[in-house]
Structure formats: C-alpha cells, structure tokens
Design a protein around this motif. Structure first.
Motif: not given
Length: 101
Positions: A41, A43, A48
C-alpha cells in the motif's frame, strides 16, 4: 498501482518481497502451512508492506519501505526474478517470524 515515471508497479515491489520470503523458506522453512499473502500500500512515507497468513491462527505483520527502497527492490526484481534483495531481506524475515509469533 503503476508508477509511470519509474516504470514500476506495486506488483513488482510485492515480487521483490516474495523473493525474500522464498529465500527465507529455503533457509528456515515456515512454521505455517502455505505461502503468506503480500500486500503493498502506498502511504505518506513510502510503502507499507503487509504480510499475512491464514493458518490455524490468522496473523498479519507490516513494515515500511521508503519509496527509494521499494523502487530499488522492484528494479532488482525486474532484472533478476530469482535472486532476493538483501537490502530488504531482514525486514521481510522479521515480519515472517512475527506472523508465527
């Protein structure tokens, strides 16, 4: 997610993480059945990385890669899809160890 400027996708970042997991599997074996799920993901501070397993006791661990680290690992993955990236290996290995508690 694809990053046009870098010509890198989050799938390639996940591939780099997977190669580290495969290396750890070869050296230490996993204490859970199957292979962990890897999710990347975007971020604020980079990416992450979430590693999870659906075993008798489902678990998830995560760690951060800076954008530079993630892009470097993905580029290494594209060059050699059989060698793990030592620069991120320790974090992957520690997350795998924490998943099994």
């Amino acid at each position: 997610m694809y990053f046009t400027k870098e010509r890198i996708s989050t799938c390639e970042i996940a591939g780099a993480v997977a190669l580290c997991a495969i290396h750890d599997l070869r050296v230490n074996l996993f204490r859970f059945s199957g292979f962990p799920q890897i999710r990347i993901d975007l971020v604020e501070n980079g990416f992450q990385v979430k590693i999870s397993v659906e075993d008798d006791h489902p678990a998830e661990e995560s760690f951060l890669l800076s954008k530079a680290e993630a892009m470097s690992a993905a580029k290494a993955f594209k060059r050699s899809q059989s060698e793990h990236d030592p620069a991120i290996f320790d974090r992957v290995q520690k997350a795998l160890a924490r998943v099994v508690g």
